[in-house]
Design a protein around this motif. Structure first.
Motif, short mmCIF file in Angstrom:
data_model
loop_
_atom_site.label_atom_id
_atom_site.label_comp_id
_atom_site.label_asym_id
_atom_site.label_seq_id
_atom_site.Cartn_x
_atom_site.Cartn_y
_atom_site.Cartn_z
N ARG A 123 0.19 5.21 1.21
CA ARG A 123 -0.88 5.13 2.20
C ARG A 123 -0.28 5.19 3.61
N PRO A 134 0.83 -1.21 0.00
CA PRO A 134 0.00 0.00 0.00
C PRO A 134 0.87 1.27 0.00
N GLU A 172 5.69 -5.53 2.85
CA GLU A 172 5.16 -6.42 1.82
C GLU A 172 6.20 -7.47 1.45
N LEU A 175 -5.72 -0.76 6.01
CA LEU A 175 -4.93 -1.68 5.19
C LEU A 175 -3.52 -1.81 5.73
N LYS A 192 -1.67 -5.21 7.27
CA LYS A 192 -0.40 -5.75 6.77
C LYS A 192 0.59 -5.97 7.93
#
Length: 394
Positions: free
Chosen positions: A50, A47, A265, A56, A60
């Motif tokens: 963000r 993201p 991520e 979100l 994560k």
């Protein structure tokens, strides 16, 4: 006495370059090789742009914590937090927040452990006993006073010497155990009932990106945090409590400072890959196979050896080697030259020994490295050794 299978170090120096090459020459001990088959488009779910505080982002971060617990087998009652400044930040946060309540024992057998000694003795000025061992050796861990707070590395990244198990740590200890496990987590079986604080970084065994650390606290460590206030001021990024109670938000993914969602991520992708190879058991098996390839190579040659003196303490991740041939005139220069030859050929990058360690090579064997690549590297080390001996003679 060398057996018949060993290669005579005085054989002809005319060794041809091997035909096979490692598919991935990245054997650095940190940051380490990415997961096999890594591609940048695997990170498309990050993201970016963000807030990490948006739903979100929080999801994560929580997934990173939950995945860590799942794969490492961390008990439910232990807290897991994502903290700044990699493993160094996590260790410093633990030392500055927890030490000082009772006498400390600082244990070092390589450079990073020695760094924690410096911080405890010279910066925090603690009443501490310092227990040290030379590179290649492990101190007598059973002889330590475990009623003190004991700070130690599980796997000495720069010496290749590891704790074989947690047998030396008593279950009824009064002190806390603060363990830097940065090159052990995801490759070695950590005894969670014996460890009160465990730290590591994403950039080691799972090949994640740098700058983020993990801090795992047992209930005993939480009790110390809530019952003890250090005599020194704590920087904001070290503060784990609020109003005398643990800041539980940190252990839900509400990080003290802004994390990189791209790096998060990347860690999530690495955790998924870890699941695909069998979780912790699969990761340990991969590291063991890699390290065994190096050990077996050394055992059949009389010019190179494992820096770890006792087989049970050999690391299966940061495998450190030393050259033992008496014809070598300058050990440090020779080892650097061998590493340079390997890099020039594109078969091994960043395999020189750590700057503070004895001269030699250091080959990362964690789970993201393929055993076939380690096997392909070994003949190149032999070539570089003989080529450098010939250059030295000339």
């Amino acid at each position: 006495m060398p057996n018949a299978a060993r290669t005579d170090a005085r054989q002809s120096d005319d060794v041809r370059k091997p035909d096979a090459r490692p598919g991935n020459p990245r054997f650095s001990s940190g940051p380490c090789a990415k997961i096999p088959g890594f591609r940048l488009d695997m990170l498309e779910g990050a993201p970016l742009g963000r807030s990490h505080r948006a739903a979100l982002g929080k999801d994560k971060l929580k997934a990173a914590i939950d995945g860590t617990r799942e794969i490492l087998g961390v008990p439910d009652e232990h807290r897991i937090g994502i903290v700044p400044a990699s493993d160094t930040g996590a260790v410093e946060m633990a030392m500055w927040s927890l030490l000082g309540a009772r006498k400390a024992t600082m244990v070092a057998w390589e450079s990073f452990g020695a760094g924690w000694v410096t911080d405890a003795v010279k910066q925090l000025k603690l009443d501490a006993e310092v227990v040290e061992a030379a590179y290649g050796q492990l101190p007598d861990m059973a002889a330590l006073d475990w009623n003190t707070d004991v700070v130690f590395t599980w796997n000495g990244t720069t010496s290749g010497v590891r704790m074989p198990d947690g047998a030396a740590i008593p279950a009824d200890r009064e002190g806390l155990t603060i363990c830097d496990a940065t090159s052990a987590a995801f490759a070695q079986d950590l005894p969670w009932d014996k460890l009160d604080v465990v730290t590591f970084s994403w950039q080691k065994v799972l090949g994640g990106e740098a700058a983020h650390g993990m801090l795992i606290l047992s209930p005993r460590a939480v009790e110390r945090l809530e019952s003890y206030t250090p005599a020194w001021p704590l920087p904001k990024i070290f503060r784990l409590t609020k109003g005398g109670k643990l800041n539980e938000g940190i252990f839900r993914g509400e990080t003290i400072n802004t994390p990189s969602m791209l790096a998060v991520e990347d860690y999530l992708v690495a955790l998924d890959w870890a699941r695909s190879v069998g979780g912790l058991e699969g990761l340990m098996a991969r590291a063991d196979a890699n390290a065994r390839t190096v050990w077996e190579f050394c055992e059949t040659r009389d010019w190179i050896a494992n820096l770890a003196e006792v087989p049970a303490t050999r690391s299966n991740t940061s495998v450190c080697l030393k050259f033992t041939d008496p014809r070598i005139a300058d050990g440090a220069a020779f080892a650097k030259a061998v590493a340079k030859r390997l890099e020039a050929e594109g078969v091994a990058l960043d395999v020189g020994a750590y700057r503070d360690a004895p001269a030699g090579l250091r080959i990362w064997c964690g789970g993201t490295v393929e055993t076939a690549d380690v096997a392909a590297l070994m003949p190149w080390i032999e070539w570089a050794f003989h080529a450098e001996l010939a250059a030295q003679a000339a």
